[in-house]
Motif scaffolding. Structure first.
Motif, PDB file in Angstrom:
ATOM      1  N   LEU A  49       0.827  -1.209   0.000  1.00  0.00           N
ATOM      2  CA  LEU A  49       0.000   0.000   0.000  1.00  0.00           C
ATOM      3  C   LEU A  49       0.864   1.262   0.000  1.00  0.00           C
ATOM      4  N   LYS A  50       1.997   1.231   0.681  1.00  0.00           N
ATOM      5  CA  LYS A  50       2.916   2.371   0.659  1.00  0.00           C
ATOM      6  C   LYS A  50       3.482   2.571  -0.735  1.00  0.00           C
ATOM      7  N   LEU A  51       3.861   1.479  -1.382  1.00  0.00           N
ATOM      8  CA  LEU A  51       4.363   1.553  -2.750  1.00  0.00           C
ATOM      9  C   LEU A  51       3.297   2.108  -3.680  1.00  0.00           C
ATOM     10  N   LEU A  52       2.071   1.605  -3.531  1.00  0.00           N
ATOM     11  CA  LEU A  52       0.964   2.069  -4.368  1.00  0.00           C
ATOM     12  C   LEU A  52       0.726   3.562  -4.172  1.00  0.00           C
ATOM     13  N   GLY A  53       0.731   4.015  -2.914  1.00  0.00           N
ATOM     14  CA  GLY A  53       0.498   5.428  -2.641  1.00  0.00           C
ATOM     15  C   GLY A  53       1.515   6.332  -3.307  1.00  0.00           C
ATOM     16  N   GLY A  54       2.755   5.861  -3.414  1.00  0.00           N
ATOM     17  CA  GLY A  54       3.788   6.663  -4.058  1.00  0.00           C
ATOM     18  C   GLY A  54       3.650   6.743  -5.565  1.00  0.00           C
ATOM     19  N   LEU A  55       2.889   5.817  -6.157  1.00  0.00           N
ATOM     20  CA  LEU A  55       2.732   5.801  -7.614  1.00  0.00           C
ATOM     21  C   LEU A  55       1.466   6.515  -8.091  1.00  0.00           C
ATOM     22  N   LEU A  56       0.497   6.676  -7.204  1.00  0.00           N
ATOM     23  CA  LEU A  56      -0.790   7.244  -7.612  1.00  0.00           C
ATOM     24  C   LEU A  56      -0.657   8.700  -8.021  1.00  0.00           C
TER      25      LEU A  56
END
Length: 502
Positions: free
Chosen positions: A129-136
């Motif tokens: 989820l942290k990785l996803l948040g950085g890509l959004l």
């Protein structure tokens, strides 16, 4: 620009389309989970030589992604985003574009997908989820966003699709303006009053490719209608209901009321499998209105079920999304906002009960199994492929007092389709390896699909100045071909083809 399909080419799940914008540069549009029969061979992944679908319980990315420079998400239903964890595991670290509401809801969907399909390890889930948040990269509706780093002159825009909160169809436009011997890229038509004409030596026409995602129906509760289409050189169009029209939506609430009253007369529970995002909120909205109207109306007599009926939402994810729907009221339509102004609470009314814990869920299932207490239970999943609804079905399908009410599409190979097909004959369904004989009454209520029907899809095409090419996806093969035949009769100057035939 060219389009390659990696899902929803021969079915209605696993939506994933690759837009090739330049040599060695592509953009993915959606990365959905395969479900039902499509997990074992009919999903439409063009990189599989045999079967053309993800393997059984295997959602791994089976196509190259080295040249994929961005992911664009139309909305956060699982059949459009569910393979995102697998995409990240395959090494994808590029920007993910979506509407602001989708960016807000997406982490909850992905967390649930991880817990169901991959792991319950909290540390791993938080890392994803942290990785996803950085890509959004959240984007406002109706705003052009430059993607010049992918291809000079490339832009994208999200438009309202009216399917669920934050849903969109996405437009890609590529063009350039000529200046002498140089070619300075830009996109015509973006400034008011700018027009392209064939005899203008300084302008080259832009190419616009549109991906419909899932288009919603007109007059859906809570949400605005889809924004009319401007134009498209190519329209990649969903066709879930391309072979039929929905029942009268204006009368669907009255039909819902009559069906539930008939069901409760059996003195048993009414089970409504519903997707956590969209369908659950629509049902709550209309059930609140029925209860509100029955307070002072004819049905408020002593024998009316609506005086004391309890509406149970037994899905942690549905409860969370319902709360998020309440928080994002600025995206509701005028009718829904009017009810709030009248001090009504369409998604949080007095007769509504949220089941929070799994222990409470188990107690409720056992209680209903032993008592048959009349109530309305809304739970995921919408196709009965998992979630808490499966426990209700296992316990209550053999009870003739139970009624199961389907309000959404049931894909081939799902338990929901089996119950819908064999339940009225007194057949059985296999749930988690256990054979359950069906003695409950089975009902299917039309008009509740969140997908546009045949006429609404045709109206969407007709709203445009022009559509040169329509590619049908996200529909069973037979539905795609039937709809293509209908479209060719009405849009003779438009090229029509089906992804299932490519």
């Amino acid at each position: 620009m060219d389009v390659i399909h990696h899902g929803a080419a021969r079915g209605v799940t696993g939506s994933c389309h690759e837009l090739v914008v330049a040599e060695g540069v592509s953009v993915l549009v959606d990365i959905g989970l395969f479900q039902g029969a499509e997990t074992s061979g009919s999903g439409g992944s063009f990189s599989k030589a045999a079967g053309e679908g993800a393997g059984e319980n295997n959602q791994e990315i089976d196509f190259p992604i080295e040249h994929v420079h961005a992911l664009v998400i139309t909305h956060c239903h699982i059949d459009h985003v569910g393979r995102l964890p697998w995409l990240l595991m395959a090494g994808f670290r590029k920007p993910i574009y979506c509407t602001r509401a989708t960016a807000h809801l997406l982490p909850m969907v992905i967390e649930d997908a991880l817990k169901v399909g991959l792991t319950r390890n909290a540390q791993l889930i938080n890392a994803v989820l942290k990785l996803l948040g950085g890509l959004l990269r959240p984007v406002d509706y109706d705003t052009w966003v430059e993607l010049a780093e992918l291809a000079p002159g490339l832009q994208l825009r999200f438009r309202q699709a009216g399917h669920i909160l934050g849903s969109s169809y996405v437009e890609f436009e590529l063009g350039h303006k000529k200046m002498g011997s140089l070619s300075v890229y830009s996109v015509p038509f973006l400034q008011k009053g700018t027009e392209y004409t064939d005899n203008d030596p300084d302008l080259s026409p832009s190419e616009r490719i549109v991906f419909s995602g899932d288009l919603g129906c007109k007059n859906s509760p809570l949400l605005p209608d889809p924004t009319p289409l401007e134009r498209a050189d190519m329209l990649v169009l969903e066709s879930t209901y391309g072979n039929r029209n929905h029942e009268n939506r204006a009368e669907r609430q009255a039909r819902l009321q009559k069906v539930i009253e008939r069901c409760v007369a059996d003195r048993g529970a009414v089970l409504i499998p519903a997707f956590s995002i969209g369908r659950t909120q629509e049902l709550l909205y209309e059930l609140e209105d029925i209860i509100h109207q029955c307070k002072e109306a004819e049905c408020a007599k002593e024998n009316s079920i609506w005086q004391d009926i309890v509406v149970i939402v037994d899905s942690p994810m549905a409860a969370e999304f319902t709360q998020q729907y309440r928080k994002m009221r600025d995206l509701w339509d005028e009718e829904a906002l009017g009810r709030v102004a009248d001090d009504r609470h369409p998604l949080n009314f007095a007769r509504m009960h949220i089941v929070d814990t799994h222990a409470e869920h188990e107690r409720l299932v056992n209680y209903l199994k032993s008592t048959g207490e009349p109530c309305i239970v809304i739970a995921a999943s919408g196709m009965c492929t998992g979630g808490r609804m499966v426990n209700y079905l296992r316990a209550l399908l053999p009870d003739p007092r139970t009624d199961v009410l389907f309000v959404g599409f049931q894909a081939a190979g799902t338990p929901g389709r089996a119950i819908q097909q064999y339940g009225p004959r007194g057949g059985y369904v296999d749930l988690d390896g256990e054979r359950i004989w069906i003695k409950a009454e089975i009902h299917t209520l039309g008009g509740y699909s969140a997908h546009a029907d045949q006429q609404e899809l045709m109206d969407f095409i007709a709203s445009a100045e022009y559509v040169k090419h329509v590619r049908l996806v996200h529909g069973d093969a037979e539905v795609q071909r039937t709809f293509a035949h209908t479209l060719r009769r009405s849009f003779s100057e438009t090229r029509i083809d089906c992804a299932c035939d490519l």
